[in-house]
Design a protein around this motif. Sequence first.
Motif, PDB file in Angstrom:
ATOM      1  N   CYS A 111      38.239  10.527  14.903  1.00  0.00           N
ATOM      2  CA  CYS A 111      39.137   9.590  14.221  1.00  0.00           C
ATOM      3  C   CYS A 111      38.417   8.942  13.052  1.00  0.00           C
ATOM      4  CB  CYS A 111      39.612   8.499  15.182  1.00  0.00           C
ATOM      5  SG  CYS A 111      40.360   9.104  16.688  1.00  0.00           S
ATOM      6  N   THR A 112      39.012   9.045  11.851  1.00  0.00           N
ATOM      7  CA  THR A 112      38.500   8.358  10.672  1.00  0.00           C
ATOM      8  C   THR A 112      39.690   7.826   9.889  1.00  0.00           C
ATOM      9  OG1 THR A 112      38.560  10.270   9.203  1.00  0.00           O
ATOM     10  CG2 THR A 112      36.569   9.999  10.537  1.00  0.00           C
ATOM     11  N   ASP A 113      39.399   6.996   8.894  1.00  0.00           N
ATOM     12  CA  ASP A 113      40.487   6.496   8.050  1.00  0.00           C
ATOM     13  C   ASP A 113      41.152   7.619   7.269  1.00  0.00           C
ATOM     14  OD1 ASP A 113      40.017   3.935   8.912  1.00  0.00           O
ATOM     15  OD2 ASP A 113      38.644   3.449   7.269  1.00  0.00           O
ATOM     16  N   GLY A 114      40.470   8.744   7.090  1.00  0.00           N
ATOM     17  CA  GLY A 114      41.025   9.860   6.335  1.00  0.00           C
ATOM     18  C   GLY A 114      41.848  10.824   7.150  1.00  0.00           C
ATOM     19  N   GLY A 115      41.898  10.620   8.487  1.00  0.00           N
ATOM     20  CA  GLY A 115      42.684  11.535   9.323  1.00  0.00           C
ATOM     21  C   GLY A 115      41.959  11.886  10.605  1.00  0.00           C
ATOM     22  N   TYR A 116      42.370  12.984  11.222  1.00  0.00           N
ATOM     23  CA  TYR A 116      41.870  13.363  12.541  1.00  0.00           C
ATOM     24  C   TYR A 116      41.449  14.828  12.559  1.00  0.00           C
ATOM     25  CZ  TYR A 116      44.764   9.259  13.611  1.00  0.00           C
ATOM     26  OH  TYR A 116      45.334   8.010  13.606  1.00  0.00           O
ATOM     27  N   ASN A 117      40.516  15.130  13.495  1.00  0.00           N
ATOM     28  CA  ASN A 117      40.121  16.502  13.778  1.00  0.00           C
ATOM     29  C   ASN A 117      40.041  16.685  15.280  1.00  0.00           C
ATOM     30  OD1 ASN A 117      39.243  18.766  11.888  1.00  0.00           O
ATOM     31  ND2 ASN A 117      38.586  16.946  10.761  1.00  0.00           N
ATOM     32  N   ALA A 118      40.596  17.788  15.781  1.00  0.00           N
ATOM     33  CA  ALA A 118      40.492  18.104  17.208  1.00  0.00           C
ATOM     34  C   ALA A 118      39.386  19.132  17.387  1.00  0.00           C
ATOM     35  CB  ALA A 118      41.818  18.648  17.722  1.00  0.00           C
TER      36      ALA A 118
ATOM     37  N   PHE B  88      46.509  13.762  22.634  1.00  0.00           N
ATOM     38  CA  PHE B  88      46.154  12.582  21.862  1.00  0.00           C
ATOM     39  C   PHE B  88      47.359  12.137  21.043  1.00  0.00           C
ATOM     40  CE2 PHE B  88      42.273  14.991  22.570  1.00  0.00           C
ATOM     41  CZ  PHE B  88      41.380  14.025  23.030  1.00  0.00           C
ATOM     42  N   TYR B  89      47.565  10.812  20.985  1.00  0.00           N
ATOM     43  CA  TYR B  89      48.698  10.249  20.258  1.00  0.00           C
ATOM     44  C   TYR B  89      48.225   9.093  19.377  1.00  0.00           C
ATOM     45  CZ  TYR B  89      51.481  12.625  23.852  1.00  0.00           C
ATOM     46  OH  TYR B  89      52.040  13.565  24.688  1.00  0.00           O
ATOM     47  N   ARG B  90      48.866   8.941  18.245  1.00  0.00           N
ATOM     48  CA  ARG B  90      48.668   7.739  17.430  1.00  0.00           C
ATOM     49  C   ARG B  90      49.646   6.677  17.922  1.00  0.00           C
ATOM     50  NH1 ARG B  90      49.961   9.635  12.789  1.00  0.00           N
ATOM     51  NH2 ARG B  90      51.998   8.655  12.546  1.00  0.00           N
ATOM     52  N   VAL B  91      49.127   5.466  18.161  1.00  0.00           N
ATOM     53  CA  VAL B  91      49.952   4.388  18.707  1.00  0.00           C
ATOM     54  C   VAL B  91      50.303   3.421  17.589  1.00  0.00           C
ATOM     55  CG1 VAL B  91      50.122   2.562  20.427  1.00  0.00           C
ATOM     56  CG2 VAL B  91      48.733   4.596  20.897  1.00  0.00           C
TER      57      VAL B  91
ATOM     58  N   HIS C 108      52.639  12.191  18.456  1.00  0.00           N
ATOM     59  CA  HIS C 108      51.729  13.224  18.935  1.00  0.00           C
ATOM     60  C   HIS C 108      50.801  13.705  17.831  1.00  0.00           C
ATOM     61  CE1 HIS C 108      50.661  17.475  19.918  1.00  0.00           C
ATOM     62  NE2 HIS C 108      50.363  16.904  21.066  1.00  0.00           N
ATOM     63  N   LEU C 109      49.509  13.805  18.157  1.00  0.00           N
ATOM     64  CA  LEU C 109      48.517  14.319  17.211  1.00  0.00           C
ATOM     65  C   LEU C 109      48.060  15.725  17.592  1.00  0.00           C
ATOM     66  CD1 LEU C 109      46.294  11.121  16.825  1.00  0.00           C
ATOM     67  CD2 LEU C 109      47.901  12.043  15.140  1.00  0.00           C
ATOM     68  N   TYR C 110      47.671  15.919  18.846  1.00  0.00           N
ATOM     69  CA  TYR C 110      47.154  17.239  19.233  1.00  0.00           C
ATOM     70  C   TYR C 110      47.119  17.337  20.755  1.00  0.00           C
ATOM     71  CZ  TYR C 110      44.573  21.593  18.789  1.00  0.00           C
ATOM     72  OH  TYR C 110      44.222  22.913  18.827  1.00  0.00           O
ATOM     73  N   THR C 111      47.311  18.552  21.261  1.00  0.00           N
ATOM     74  CA  THR C 111      47.234  18.825  22.710  1.00  0.00           C
ATOM     75  C   THR C 111      46.338  20.028  22.957  1.00  0.00           C
ATOM     76  OG1 THR C 111      49.392  17.887  23.266  1.00  0.00           O
ATOM     77  CG2 THR C 111      48.524  19.565  24.754  1.00  0.00           C
ATOM     78  N   PHE C 112      45.406  19.872  23.896  1.00  0.00           N
ATOM     79  CA  PHE C 112      44.619  21.006  24.385  1.00  0.00           C
ATOM     80  C   PHE C 112      45.279  21.493  25.680  1.00  0.00           C
ATOM     81  CE2 PHE C 112      41.304  18.594  22.058  1.00  0.00           C
ATOM     82  CZ  PHE C 112      40.808  19.597  21.245  1.00  0.00           C
ATOM     83  N   ASN C 113      45.486  22.794  25.794  1.00  0.00           N
ATOM     84  CA  ASN C 113      45.990  23.400  27.020  1.00  0.00           C
ATOM     85  C   ASN C 113      44.907  24.307  27.584  1.00  0.00           C
ATOM     86  OD1 ASN C 113      49.057  22.759  27.265  1.00  0.00           O
ATOM     87  ND2 ASN C 113      48.768  23.277  25.112  1.00  0.00           N
ATOM     88  N   THR C 114      44.494  24.042  28.805  1.00  0.00           N
ATOM     89  CA  THR C 114      43.401  24.813  29.390  1.00  0.00           C
ATOM     90  C   THR C 114      43.520  24.758  30.911  1.00  0.00           C
ATOM     91  OG1 THR C 114      40.997  25.090  29.422  1.00  0.00           O
ATOM     92  CG2 THR C 114      41.826  22.830  29.404  1.00  0.00           C
ATOM     93  N   THR C 115      42.480  25.135  31.616  1.00  0.00           N
ATOM     94  CA  THR C 115      42.418  24.995  33.074  1.00  0.00           C
ATOM     95  C   THR C 115      41.165  24.198  33.400  1.00  0.00           C
ATOM     96  OG1 THR C 115      43.516  27.114  33.444  1.00  0.00           O
ATOM     97  CG2 THR C 115      42.266  26.205  35.269  1.00  0.00           C
ATOM     98  N   PHE C 116      41.338  23.033  33.996  1.00  0.00           N
ATOM     99  CA  PHE C 116      40.202  22.193  34.355  1.00  0.00           C
ATOM    100  C   PHE C 116      39.700  22.582  35.740  1.00  0.00           C
ATOM    101  CE2 PHE C 116      42.682  19.206  31.546  1.00  0.00           C
ATOM    102  CZ  PHE C 116      41.839  19.346  30.457  1.00  0.00           C
ATOM    103  N   THR C 117      38.389  22.684  35.870  1.00  0.00           N
ATOM    104  CA  THR C 117      37.795  23.165  37.122  1.00  0.00           C
ATOM    105  C   THR C 117      37.083  22.074  37.910  1.00  0.00           C
ATOM    106  OG1 THR C 117      35.790  23.796  35.904  1.00  0.00           O
ATOM    107  CG2 THR C 117      37.500  25.490  36.192  1.00  0.00           C
ATOM    108  N   GLU C 118      36.988  20.852  37.364  1.00  0.00           N
ATOM    109  CA  GLU C 118      36.317  19.749  38.044  1.00  0.00           C
ATOM    110  C   GLU C 118      36.802  18.432  37.438  1.00  0.00           C
ATOM    111  OE1 GLU C 118      32.072  19.221  36.491  1.00  0.00           O
ATOM    112  OE2 GLU C 118      32.411  21.390  36.247  1.00  0.00           O
TER     113      GLU C 118
END
Length: 937
Positions: free
Chosen positions: A855-862, A896-899, A906-916
């Motif tokens: 998160c920066t003032d210039g935008g976002y990166n996932a 992740f969401y901007r409030v 909505h900003l970005y969503t990771f879809n994966t499989t969590f193992t722990e």
Amino acid sequence: SRISQRPDSPEPEPEPEPEPEPESEPEYEPRSPAMCQLNLKSNLKEKFQCVFEGIAKAGNPTFLNQIYTELYITEGGTGEVNDEHEVRQIETASKKVVKTERKIRCEAIFKPSFERNEPIRTVMTKGVAGIGKTVLTQKFTLDWAEDKANRDIQFTFPFTFRELNVLKEKKFSLVELVHHFFTETKDARICRFDQFQVVFILDGLDECRLPLDFHNTEILTDVTESTSVDVLLTNLIRGKLFPSARLWITTRPAAANQIPPECIDMATEVRGFTDPQKEEYFRKKFTDEKLASKIISHIKTSRSLHIMCHIPVFCWITATVLEEVLKTREGGELPKTLTEMYIYFLVVQSKLSNVKYHGQRETDPHWSPESRKMIESLGKLAFEQLQKGNLTFYESDLTECGIDIRAASVYSGVFTQIFKEERGLYQDKVFCFVHLSVQEFLAALHVHLTFTNSGVSLLSEEQCKSRKVKCTQKHFYQSAVDEALKSPNGHLDLFLRFLLGLSLQTNQTLLQGLLTQTGSGSWSKQETVQDIKKKIEENPCPESSINLFHCLNELKDLSLVEEIQQYLRSGSLTTDKLSPAQWSALVFILLSSEHDLDVFDLKKYSASEEALLRLMPVIKASKKALLSGCNLSEKSCEALSSVLTSQSSSLRELDLSNNNLKDSGVKLLSAGLESPHCTLEALRLSGCLITEEGCASLASALSSNPSHLRELDLSYNHPGDSGVKQLSEELKDPHQRLDTLKVDPHGVQWLTPGLRKYFCELTLDPNTAHKFLKLSESNKKVTDLRKEHPYPNHPERFDYWPQVLCEKGLTGRCYWEVEWVGKVYIAVSYRGIGRNGDGDSSKFGGSDQSWSLTCTDGGYNAWHNNSGTLILPPSPSCVSNRVAVYLDCPAGIVSFYRVSSDTLTHLYTFNTTFTEPLYAGFGYGVKLNSSAFLCQP
């Protein structure tokens, strides 16, 4: 007593024995049915072992088994009217190949599925023109005749409606009709068939010209009673006549409604070639592997060509053109648009016929006065019959257009190359174009020629009547677009593509010699392009705009598509950045993409109801739709319900979790679930504010249609005891396929709208904090001061990257909010992420152990696994320094969401499989005094 006679008396003449009465043959007893079957198989094998693609090439047959490429056939549909245009249908159908659908092989067309477990008498197979329905029945018959399949069948009788049409005025019994077409049965004196397993094939219902009246036709049960052919067929199809026989009926979709659904036991659909099957076709077609590879590679570069190659006949047209072009042209552009392909097809066929039939050289002009006249006459026939909706014609139709069949077949090879003449047993000649698209192309060519030669538009009734009113080119093309858009079933869609494609000077040059005049130089294609773009803007339905994009493609204008592709490449799409035309462009790109639509994630484009409604055609063509947390309401449920009730819904999994659907939305969805066309297998409604009222609707829908849904997720709702009981009863029902029902956790506390109901208190773990970081606010805040703090040594502490983890391991659904300043990495990570060294493995987002948002003032990166995705900066009015994180560990989601106030964007969503278990964390860049604060929502 014995009578004695004198020895010398003459012996009396013996009384003549009565002549034995000839043995009467039982009326219905067959004579040598085994020999009859053998003869029938032999004759059918001879008739069907060769196949002719497009047109019959005398003396050059191709064996069917040598080139046959398996078609993709699926179970589905009920025979109701399909009012979509056939080419549009194949364009969308080509994206609908779903792994969980029941795929049917040709030889198993009468075999029931495991779930059905009951005999099938009548099968209807639908498919668009040229998709391979007739070849499919030919393959079935040939395999039976060669004893390769269906050996339990004693007799197979293949009929075509073209053959049956000419018997309209005659009377037959069913036995006489079989004897008429299959003389082997007559020679064997087989007069009853009910003791045999018999299959009747009725190919081409769409070409039927018999009055099939299923409501008023007399009932007929006697196979030896004579009546009209239409009465025979209606009673045979209804099962009143010869009920033990099996029937296979093929048809184009628009004609399927001629037979009542209750007469059909199973409906199937031929979808043509899948992408691998397309490649298989071309590799079988050409023994030269390099040539086949070149053609396959070229087809993939053009959306229109690649889509159309799902139709086998179009594969033949494409192969014909590209083989010739690649042989005669070194380098240069190959045809990419449909118009170019069909122009080349016409030119190539003309050239080949001149060389083959008229002794000309390849360098001689393609067009003679005779062949020009023939094309003009065929174009007139094509256009007039297209307006009437006719796809097959008789000699009288050709005569009206000035075509002398006998003369034409002698002097014009072109005539025989693009036009098929067929003759069934004892029938008149029947004509059709090798494919519907050829008819549409020639119809467009006729309208184009008429306009350029006389200034009259055949699409305008006023001009056709007066022949004095002229119109400008601009008005001509505008009116053509308008006429096509008026069509309720899109029957002018492909015609319009060809007409606009013919307006280009480059395409007119390709037809040099056929066209005596070309369009006026005063017209600019840009005028038509702008008009089409305006129509796209005005059109509220993106699905009906797809053909307009194909029109732009024929005009070689890709500006709208390129605009939307730029947005896609940027990594972010929001509704306030796209015009209606651009939304339609996005639909066009997604539906015509080479990539499978197995999984559609709405959040990749815009987590909003507007985006869902605009992208509904893509949802319809997808196998799995991820719509969780997208701010959807009951309006979305209404649209999704219509998708579930559609005969062409490919949807198998639908995730609507964390939307405020409430009971009213669930009731609308339940209406879709009740439909017999619904094939949804998994429905996730977790966290959707559902009570026992909504559960009652779902239970009712499951009772009405128990055959498909396997998984239902209603966790994080408030079903109450009665709701849980109702749904649990459905789970116990042996007729239900439902095997997974989730209702826990449940309770009144989950009726709070939005994601904030999953809020969890988090505190930072000082044992993990890097020495530059200062913790404060009861370990809720962390600040990067770039100076060392006297933390004691600890094996959990980060010693290179300025990072910190929270204390609590997270395993379920969790939500937290963060206020940030400067440059902050907001992350979730496994506990085992590296602590030492300057490598990426210990940095948030740098390996497969963590997921991070910068998160920066210039935008976002996932970031994940050292791969970043840029998220476009918000507009100045939407600037916010608060971010929300939603984690669903079982579902493998971190979003992740901007409030901003009470709004989550909505900003970005990771879809994966969590193992722990996962841990929240923060990291920092080089900006001094950067901070993060775990705040209350």
